[in-house]
Design an enzyme around this catalytic site. Structure first.
Site, PDB file in Angstrom:
ATOM      1  N   GLU A 189     -11.447  51.688   3.244  1.00  0.00           N
ATOM      2  CA  GLU A 189     -10.943  50.492   2.544  1.00  0.00           C
ATOM      3  C   GLU A 189     -11.407  50.467   1.092  1.00  0.00           C
ATOM      4  OE1 GLU A 189     -11.819  46.919   4.774  1.00  0.00           O
ATOM      5  OE2 GLU A 189     -11.484  47.905   6.692  1.00  0.00           O
ATOM      6  N   GLU A 196     -17.018  46.109  12.052  1.00  0.00           N
ATOM      7  CA  GLU A 196     -18.090  45.229  11.561  1.00  0.00           C
ATOM      8  C   GLU A 196     -18.967  44.640  12.662  1.00  0.00           C
ATOM      9  OE1 GLU A 196     -16.177  42.388   8.987  1.00  0.00           O
ATOM     10  OE2 GLU A 196     -15.416  43.933   7.670  1.00  0.00           O
TER      11      GLU A 196
HETATM   12  C1  XIL Z   1      -8.604  41.570   4.518  1.00  0.00           C
HETATM   13  C2  XIL Z   1      -7.150  41.570   4.074  1.00  0.00           C
HETATM   14  O1  XIL Z   1      -7.003  42.446   2.995  1.00  0.00           O
HETATM   15  C3  XIL Z   1      -6.724  40.166   3.689  1.00  0.00           C
HETATM   16  O2  XIL Z   1      -5.324  40.121   3.439  1.00  0.00           O
HETATM   17  C4  XIL Z   1      -7.068  39.182   4.799  1.00  0.00           C
HETATM   18  O3  XIL Z   1      -6.788  37.869   4.381  1.00  0.00           O
HETATM   19  C5  XIL Z   1      -8.520  39.279   5.195  1.00  0.00           C
HETATM   20  O4  XIL Z   1      -8.827  40.624   5.536  1.00  0.00           O
HETATM   21  N1  XIL Z   1     -12.727  44.298   5.811  1.00  0.00           N
HETATM   22  C6  XIL Z   1     -11.714  44.617   6.679  1.00  0.00           C
HETATM   23  C7  XIL Z   1     -10.327  44.234   6.347  1.00  0.00           C
HETATM   24  O5  XIL Z   1     -11.953  45.313   7.679  1.00  0.00           O
HETATM   25  O6  XIL Z   1      -9.559  43.967   7.497  1.00  0.00           O
HETATM   26  C8  XIL Z   1     -10.276  43.052   5.414  1.00  0.00           C
HETATM   27  O7  XIL Z   1      -8.921  42.853   5.026  1.00  0.00           O
HETATM   28  C9  XIL Z   1     -11.159  43.299   4.206  1.00  0.00           C
HETATM   29  C10 XIL Z   1     -12.599  43.489   4.624  1.00  0.00           C
END
Ligand code: XIL
Length: 372
Positions: A262, A157
């Site tokens: 994701e 990001e």
């Molecule tokens: C999220 C996790 O799923 C949660 O448990 C945590 O509290 C916050 O992060 N983008 C990403 C991930 O790259 O690491 C994030 O994961 C979701 C958004």
């Protein structure tokens, strides 16, 4: 005829349903010749406390990502203290289940302790000191799992929605080449690992353009970047499958691999924010934002299934460039979307319901595989 041996119709139907559920192909097998089917796993699954979840992970998926276990705040909470207890178990879990193991994530402006950017007196570090810290972290973490973690999300990001670089402390203190440095250090720590740039909303054309420019810049400088990770936090109404198609094509044209890292599809109301997956976003609780506490209506369930199917058709089209499609959680109960950006909602973004049963979206994705 010996009627005594005929089973009542109900029993026959129940047995047939059981057999068909058992004999449904696993996702990972249905897409075996196309790409890995991955899943993000949490501490209860890594630690073996969620046996039902572990059975699903083992039977349906052939790649894992750590939902939190390898983030900076978890593995490196204090300047002189690394804590690899959960991360070690995560990697051991992957090896035991013969998974393609992903490391998520090395350099990000979230879930990183404040001390990283400050000296003992609380002043902001200078460029050289922060680079030294970055190098120590990457050497230690990537080095520990050298040859065991196959793919690293090196930078997460880094881009704004308009495609420019985010003004994170990494950027402000080191300058724009913090990205190059991170990839360089990761490569030196494990030359065989696949190195990925990962971001959300890369389906947004302006952000996609920014990412393409970033990858080209790294390539021109001879920096080892192997893949772009499109997070794929989708909603029911955006982006379009055509935008997904365009983003994958744009990165594939650069000669890097593409991974959907994701994937989930949010069915809940958005509370006024645009498409984003910024974990720092917080929205106040409001019953209107949590409409499906007692279950998902069939019509929405079907919309979700159709949308998953439409995106998997796009993924299949790009099977040559796509290395993996990873879901961000096992069942709906595990999803981060139950608590982000509004705490305590009942969310339905994944393929398995709260009791671990496959949803119509699961069958929809299998059906797309059978159309090949
Ligand atoms: C999220 C996790 O799923 C949660 O448990 C945590 O509290 C916050 O992060 N983008 C990403 C991930 O790259 O690491 C994030 O994961 C979701 C958004």
């Amino acid at each position: 005829m010996d009627y005594c041996h005929l089973l009542p119709l109900g029993a026959v139907l129940a047995a047939a349903a059981f057999v068909s559920a058992q004999s449904a192909p696993a996702l990972k097998d249905a897409y075996k010749s196309d790409f890995y089917i991955g899943v993000a796993i949490g501490d209860t699954q890594i630690g073996g406390e969620d046996q039902r979840g572990d059975a699903l992970i083992d039977s349906q998926f052939n790649s894992i990502s750590p939902e939190n276990a390898l983030k900076w705040e978890e593995v490196h909470p204090q300047p002189d203290k690394y804590d690899f207890r959960m991360a070690d178990q995560y990697v051991a879990f992957g090896e035991q289940h013969h998974m393609f193991i992903v490391g998520h994530t090395l350099i990000w402006e979230r879930q990183v302790p404040a001390w990283v950017f400050h000296d003992a007196k609380g002043n902001l570090l200078g460029r050289d000191a922060l680079l030294a810290r970055m190098r120590d972290h990457i050497d230690t973490v990537v080095g520990r799992y050298k040859g065991r973690i196959q793919s690293w999300d090196v930078v997460n990001e880094a881009l704004n929605e308009d495609g420019t670089l985010r003004p994170s402390l990494w950027f402000k203190i080191i300058g724009p080449d913090y990205i190059e440095k991170a990839f360089q250090y990761a490569h030196e720590a494990d030359p065989a690992a696949q190195l990925t740039y990962n971001d959300y909303n890369l389906e947004n054309p302006a952000k996609c353009k920014g990412a393409v420019a970033l990858v080209k810049k790294l390539q021109a400088e001879g920096i080892p970047i192997n893949a772009v990770g499109i997070q794929g936090h989708l909603r029911l109404d955006s982006p379009t499958p055509e935008q997904e198609d365009a983003a994958i094509s744009a990165f594939a044209a650069l000669g890097v691999k593409v991974a959907i890292t994701e994937l989930d599809i949010d069915v809940l109301p958005s509370a006024g924010y645009g498409p984003t997956a910024d974990v720092s976003l917080r929205v106040r609780q409001d019953p209107k934002l949590n409409p499906y506490v007692n279950g998902l209506p069939d019509s929405v369930q079907q919309q979700l299934a159709d949308r998953y199917a439409a995106f998997f058709r796009v993924f299949l089209k790009h099977r040559g460039a796509l290395s993996r499609v990873t879901f961000w959680g096992v069942t709906d109960a595990d999803s981060w979307l139950n608590d982000w950006p509004v705490k305590g909602r009942t969310s339905y973004p994944l393929l398995f319901d709260r009791s671990g049963q496959p949803k119509p979206a699961f069958q929809g994705i299998l059906r797309v595989a059978s159309e090949k």
